[in-house]
Design a protein around this motif. Structure first.
Motif: not given
Length: 82
Positions: A10-15, A17-21, A30-35, A71-74
């Motif tokens: 799953x991928x949820x894109x925000x301006x 922060x984006x979340x990826x499972x 595992x839930x990780x984020x791109x910020x 950290x969960x930030x990729x």
């Protein structure tokens, strides 16, 4: 550095922060984020990560997301070969 591998479930894109499972199946992820911090280079790097994750998701390709041990930030992303 830690590495989480699997399919993009799953991928949820925000301006900013984006979340990826990421995981082997939708029930084991595992839930990780791109910020990004708003700087031009950081925005471009985050956009590139999100585009690569989206491409991997639509093509059923396994990824390896590198992030800090606590950290969960990729910070880096590898798409595994077929």
């Amino acid at each position: 550095m830690a590495e989480t591998t699997g399919l993009v479930q799953r991928l949820t894109v925000g301006s900013s922060v984006s979340c990826v499972w990421i995981g082997p199946n939708p029930n084991n992820t595992t839930l990780l984020v791109v910020s990004n911090n708003g700087m031009t280079a950081d925005i471009a790097f985050a956009a590139s990560l999100v585009q690569t994750l989206a491409s991997a998701a639509t093509n059923y390709r396994s990824v390896a997301a590198i992030h800090g041990n606590n950290s969960s930030t990729i910070t880096a992303l590898r798409v595994d070969p077929v």
